[in-house]
Design a protein around this motif. Structure first.
Motif, PDB file in Angstrom:
ATOM      1  N   ARG A 164      51.852  18.762  19.504  1.00  0.00           N
ATOM      2  CA  ARG A 164      52.619  18.697  20.748  1.00  0.00           C
ATOM      3  C   ARG A 164      53.883  19.558  20.653  1.00  0.00           C
ATOM      4  NH1 ARG A 164      53.218  13.717  20.726  1.00  0.00           N
ATOM      5  NH2 ARG A 164      51.422  13.120  22.003  1.00  0.00           N
ATOM      6  N   GLU A 165      54.587  19.441  19.550  1.00  0.00           N
ATOM      7  CA  GLU A 165      55.815  20.216  19.367  1.00  0.00           C
ATOM      8  C   GLU A 165      55.516  21.712  19.253  1.00  0.00           C
ATOM      9  OE1 GLU A 165      59.579  20.445  16.217  1.00  0.00           O
ATOM     10  OE2 GLU A 165      58.052  18.876  16.035  1.00  0.00           O
ATOM     11  N   SER A 166      54.445  22.056  18.558  1.00  0.00           N
ATOM     12  CA  SER A 166      54.080  23.469  18.390  1.00  0.00           C
ATOM     13  C   SER A 166      53.679  24.098  19.712  1.00  0.00           C
ATOM     14  CB  SER A 166      52.929  23.590  17.388  1.00  0.00           C
ATOM     15  OG  SER A 166      53.291  23.051  16.137  1.00  0.00           O
ATOM     16  N   PHE A 167      52.909  23.357  20.518  1.00  0.00           N
ATOM     17  CA  PHE A 167      52.466  23.898  21.806  1.00  0.00           C
ATOM     18  C   PHE A 167      53.652  24.106  22.743  1.00  0.00           C
ATOM     19  CE2 PHE A 167      50.288  23.133  26.033  1.00  0.00           C
ATOM     20  CZ  PHE A 167      49.761  24.418  26.085  1.00  0.00           C
ATOM     21  N   SER A 168      54.612  23.198  22.719  1.00  0.00           N
ATOM     22  CA  SER A 168      55.795  23.337  23.563  1.00  0.00           C
ATOM     23  C   SER A 168      56.599  24.580  23.175  1.00  0.00           C
ATOM     24  CB  SER A 168      56.661  22.080  23.447  1.00  0.00           C
ATOM     25  OG  SER A 168      57.831  22.214  24.202  1.00  0.00           O
ATOM     26  N   LYS A 169      56.824  24.787  21.890  1.00  0.00           N
ATOM     27  CA  LYS A 169      57.581  25.960  21.437  1.00  0.00           C
ATOM     28  C   LYS A 169      56.817  27.253  21.729  1.00  0.00           C
ATOM     29  CE  LYS A 169      60.065  23.598  17.696  1.00  0.00           C
ATOM     30  NZ  LYS A 169      60.273  23.512  16.230  1.00  0.00           N
ATOM     31  N   PHE A 170      55.504  27.191  21.588  1.00  0.00           N
ATOM     32  CA  PHE A 170      54.696  28.384  21.842  1.00  0.00           C
ATOM     33  C   PHE A 170      54.808  28.817  23.304  1.00  0.00           C
ATOM     34  CE2 PHE A 170      50.541  29.817  23.520  1.00  0.00           C
ATOM     35  CZ  PHE A 170      50.499  31.060  22.923  1.00  0.00           C
ATOM     36  N   MET A 171      54.726  27.865  24.234  1.00  0.00           N
ATOM     37  CA  MET A 171      54.791  28.211  25.646  1.00  0.00           C
ATOM     38  C   MET A 171      56.171  28.733  26.023  1.00  0.00           C
ATOM     39  SD  MET A 171      51.858  27.989  26.867  1.00  0.00           S
ATOM     40  CE  MET A 171      52.464  28.506  28.456  1.00  0.00           C
ATOM     41  N   VAL A 172      57.230  28.203  25.420  1.00  0.00           N
ATOM     42  CA  VAL A 172      58.583  28.690  25.696  1.00  0.00           C
ATOM     43  C   VAL A 172      58.714  30.151  25.260  1.00  0.00           C
ATOM     44  CG1 VAL A 172      61.006  28.441  25.068  1.00  0.00           C
ATOM     45  CG2 VAL A 172      59.652  26.414  25.603  1.00  0.00           C
ATOM     46  N   LYS A 173      58.228  30.459  24.065  1.00  0.00           N
ATOM     47  CA  LYS A 173      58.325  31.838  23.581  1.00  0.00           C
ATOM     48  C   LYS A 173      57.422  32.763  24.386  1.00  0.00           C
ATOM     49  CE  LYS A 173      58.151  34.731  19.479  1.00  0.00           C
ATOM     50  NZ  LYS A 173      58.032  34.792  18.012  1.00  0.00           N
ATOM     51  N   LEU A 174      56.236  32.271  24.754  1.00  0.00           N
ATOM     52  CA  LEU A 174      55.313  33.102  25.524  1.00  0.00           C
ATOM     53  C   LEU A 174      55.908  33.444  26.887  1.00  0.00           C
ATOM     54  CD1 LEU A 174      52.391  34.259  25.384  1.00  0.00           C
ATOM     55  CD2 LEU A 174      51.663  32.254  26.683  1.00  0.00           C
ATOM     56  N   ALA A 175      56.554  32.480  27.532  1.00  0.00           N
ATOM     57  CA  ALA A 175      57.177  32.734  28.828  1.00  0.00           C
ATOM     58  C   ALA A 175      58.324  33.740  28.709  1.00  0.00           C
ATOM     59  CB  ALA A 175      57.688  31.427  29.433  1.00  0.00           C
ATOM     60  N   ASP A 176      59.050  33.713  27.605  1.00  0.00           N
ATOM     61  CA  ASP A 176      60.134  34.667  27.402  1.00  0.00           C
ATOM     62  C   ASP A 176      59.609  36.079  27.155  1.00  0.00           C
ATOM     63  OD1 ASP A 176      62.005  32.696  27.738  1.00  0.00           O
ATOM     64  OD2 ASP A 176      62.198  32.267  25.592  1.00  0.00           O
ATOM     65  N   ARG A 177      58.440  36.182  26.482  1.00  0.00           N
ATOM     66  CA  ARG A 177      57.910  37.495  26.115  1.00  0.00           C
ATOM     67  C   ARG A 177      57.154  38.178  27.247  1.00  0.00           C
ATOM     68  NH1 ARG A 177      57.533  39.107  20.790  1.00  0.00           N
ATOM     69  NH2 ARG A 177      56.813  41.032  21.792  1.00  0.00           N
ATOM     70  N   ILE A 178      56.297  37.435  27.956  1.00  0.00           N
ATOM     71  CA  ILE A 178      55.426  38.058  28.955  1.00  0.00           C
ATOM     72  C   ILE A 178      55.762  37.644  30.379  1.00  0.00           C
ATOM     73  CG2 ILE A 178      53.566  38.190  27.277  1.00  0.00           C
ATOM     74  CD1 ILE A 178      52.181  35.905  28.706  1.00  0.00           C
ATOM     75  N   GLY A 179      56.724  36.754  30.559  1.00  0.00           N
ATOM     76  CA  GLY A 179      57.088  36.296  31.893  1.00  0.00           C
ATOM     77  C   GLY A 179      56.474  34.945  32.209  1.00  0.00           C
ATOM     78  N   ALA A 180      57.165  34.192  33.068  1.00  0.00           N
ATOM     79  CA  ALA A 180      56.729  32.824  33.370  1.00  0.00           C
ATOM     80  C   ALA A 180      55.407  32.805  34.124  1.00  0.00           C
ATOM     81  CB  ALA A 180      57.809  32.106  34.182  1.00  0.00           C
ATOM     82  N   LYS A 181      55.176  33.774  35.013  1.00  0.00           N
ATOM     83  CA  LYS A 181      53.947  33.768  35.802  1.00  0.00           C
ATOM     84  C   LYS A 181      52.720  33.951  34.914  1.00  0.00           C
ATOM     85  CE  LYS A 181      51.645  36.042  39.689  1.00  0.00           C
ATOM     86  NZ  LYS A 181      51.759  37.064  40.760  1.00  0.00           N
ATOM     87  N   LYS A 182      52.735  34.958  34.052  1.00  0.00           N
ATOM     88  CA  LYS A 182      51.597  35.180  33.166  1.00  0.00           C
ATOM     89  C   LYS A 182      51.408  34.007  32.211  1.00  0.00           C
ATOM     90  CE  LYS A 182      51.737  40.242  33.202  1.00  0.00           C
ATOM     91  NZ  LYS A 182      51.892  41.464  32.364  1.00  0.00           N
TER      92      LYS A 182
END
Length: 604
Positions: A215-233
């Protein structure tokens, strides 16, 4: 419903008096407020204890709040405490899904059947019409990008919607984040909307995860992914990446249990490759132990070997195949003990798998009736190679094993076939100059593929050597020239190649969403975090230009010969090829050059 939209009074099913609205409907009978109080007696709810009413005071009873608790929508499955539609079988539909359970009706304007009929009094539609009719005359606003009714013209001559006309087409500031952006609604921009969407979808997904570390890993992954590729993608890819974490949650109690063998057992080689982005994030963040590509590849090959052995269950050659696999394992370990590992690996797990697969193919081709090791002879081997010429080299390891460790009536051998270089392998001068000119002056979108092709065409480098080049392998001198050691001798790259390399180093980007090109050591980063470009990608580049790796390799040696590198040792030291390979190509080049000279003399 009347023509003017007013409700028609209905009669109570109990006292038959007219009423504006039924207090309750039970078994298809409507009750007015007076009859409801008389026929429905108060009883306590068996769940929460609150008072509710049931026909005649029946028990056990549930209040309306408890009946609707945990009630899923029949279409989307979400909790629906307030049902917009109750189906005949008792299921309910939420506000968003209720329209999908209604019968489509014909639009009174165009006649098309639709479930999205609605009124639009501003546009003059007092009766429900379809979306196409309601949106006739709308435009895509050049400022906000929404399909809206045109309202006027800005000072710069653009036809815009009502909201954009108020600001005269000037950039819109989001009331929520205060940044300039594209309007999603009056209260937030599109970026704010998609960030909220990521949070909502992440919250729904987290409810399905049991283990805290996942749960903690998935939350951190989505935060970093949104910062790198944008929230929409990130929002659109959340469901795809969640599958990887869901499998981790179901398969591993702790991160320490995630080993290369366990990963390939759960995901398979292809499955783990498809989930390279989240896996790369977990290894980079230190959640999972760092695992090299070689270790994952070896684990995948061991998995393939186990499947080969499982398919051989019940056959006469299973014991023989088990002994052969043990022999291959010992040979592989001996190579590794003597330093043949990493880039110098010579007898790895893939070689073991190939030898096992060839042995199974050979043994299964023999007659199984009374078959034994002693029945393997030269005739059986020749028949097998004749029917399966592609296994000629693969079966050699099994043949050597049989001759050394098994009692055959007579030793067998695989006949060696002369593998010369085919004629017509070299590019002619015109084609060579055309490709070189195109690759040395590429546009920004083809820098990578052009640099790869130039290194193969000018310096006789194989695909695997090019993709494994590291930035640290390039030495940049004060004169602006790059030097690199392809073989045993350090050579300087040509001036146009150095300029092309400078352009690529500026434009170089990591392909993985969770990778950083500054941390990736390879000159051509791949889609997996910390890895290099795949050989399949280079093959795709070559096919685009109508050439292959073998042709570029042969042409590079031919051009080197024309430029003065005529000794095999010089070629091997400059390009890192073996002396045997250099001699093989030079033997073909020399008579070719003699033929060309004779042709020029005869024509003169």
């Amino acid at each position: 419903m009347s023509r003017h939209g007013r409700k028609i009074a209905q009669a109570c099913g109990c006292c038959h008096r007219p009423m504006k609205r039924a207090q309750a409907v039970h078994d298809g009978i409507s009750y007015c407020p007076a009859c409801y109080k008389r026929e429905f007696r108060p009883v306590p709810c068996e769940s929460c204890g609150e008072t509710t009413r049931t026909p005649g005071g029946r028990t056990p009873a549930l209040c309306k709040k408890c009946r609707s608790k945990g009630r899923p929508c029949a279409r989307c499955g979400k909790d629906t405490p307030h049902a917009v539609l109750i189906l005949e079988d008792g299921r309910v539909a939420c506000a968003s899904c209720a329209k999908h359970f209604k019968e489509p009706k014909a639009c009174p304007v165009c006649g098309q059947l639709s479930i999205y009929l609605a009124r639009d009094f501003k546009a003059g539609f007092t009766e429900p019409v379809c979306q196409i009719c309601r949106r006739k005359g709308h435009i895509t606003c050049p400022c906000c990008g929404k399909n809206r009714r045109p309202e006027g013209v800005t000072t710069d001559g653009r036809v815009v919607c009502k909201d954009c006309l108020k600001t005269d087409g000037k950039p819109w500031l989001c009331p929520k984040c205060g940044k300039e952006g594209k309007r999603h609604s009056k209260t937030r921009c599109e970026d704010c909307y998609w960030r909220e969407s990521v949070d909502e979808r992440l919250s729904d997904a987290m409810a399905l995860v049991n283990r805290e570390w996942v749960r903690e890993s998935f939350s951190k992954f989505m935060v970093k992914l949104a910062d790198r590729i944008g929230a929409k993608k990130a929002a659109l890819r959340l469901e795809k990446y969640f599958l990887f974490f869901a499998v981790l949650d179901a398969s591993f109690d702790f991160p320490d249990a995630v080993t290369p063998d366990a990963l390939t057992r759960v995901f398979g080689a292809e499955g783990l490759r498809r989930h390279a982005v989240p896996y790369g994030f977990l290894t980079g963040a230190g959640v999972l132990p760092e695992t090299s590509e070689e270790a994952l590849e070896a684990a995948s090959e061991r998995r393939s070997q186990e499947r080969i052995m499982a398919r051989a269950e019940g056959t006469w050659y299973l014991p023989l195949l088990g002994d052969f696999r043990l022999f291959l394992r010992l040979v592989s370990e001996r190579y590794e003990r003597r330093g043949w590992r990493g880039k110098r690996r010579r007898f790895g797990e893939r070689t073991v798998t190939s030898a096992l697969r060839s042995a199974v193919r050979f043994l299964s081709s023999m007659d199984s009736a009374g078959a034994s090791v002693q029945q393997i002879d030269q005739t059986a081997l020749d028949h097998f190679i004749m029917r399966n010429p592609g296994y000629r080299n693969g079966v050699r390891a099994f043949v050597r094993y049989l001759n050394r460790y098994k009692k055959l009536f007579r030793k067998i051998k695989v006949e060696t076939v002369n593998r010369g270089i085919p004629q017509g392998l070299f590019l002619d001068h015109k084609r060579h100059a055309e490709l070189l000119g195109k690759w040395l002056n590429p546009d920004e979108g083809s820098l990578k593929e052009s640099l790869i092709c130039v290194l193969m065409l000018l310096y006789a480098q194989k695909v695997k050597n090019v993709v494994r080049l590291k930035v640290s392998d390039l030495l940049h001198g004060r004169d602006g020239v790059y030097r690199v050691a392809f073989g045993r001798t350090e050579i300087a790259l040509a001036g146009p190649v150095c300029k092309l390399l400078d352009r690529w180093l500026v434009a170089r980007r990591a392909l993985s969403a969770v990778d950083d090109e500054r941390e990736n050591e390879y000159l051509f980063p791949g889609r997996t975090r910390g890895s290099h470009l795949t050989e399949a990608a280079v093959t795709y580049y070559l096919n685009k230009h109508g050439v292959n790796a073998e042709t570029l390799f042969a042409t590079a040696i031919h051009q080197a010969y024309l430029n003065g590198l005529k000794h095999p040792k010089a070629l091997s030291r400059a390009f890192g090829i073996t002396d045997f390979t250099a001699i093989k190509y030079l033997d073909l080049i020399n008579p070719r050059l003699r033929d060309e000279v004779e042709k020029v003399v005869s024509n003169g």
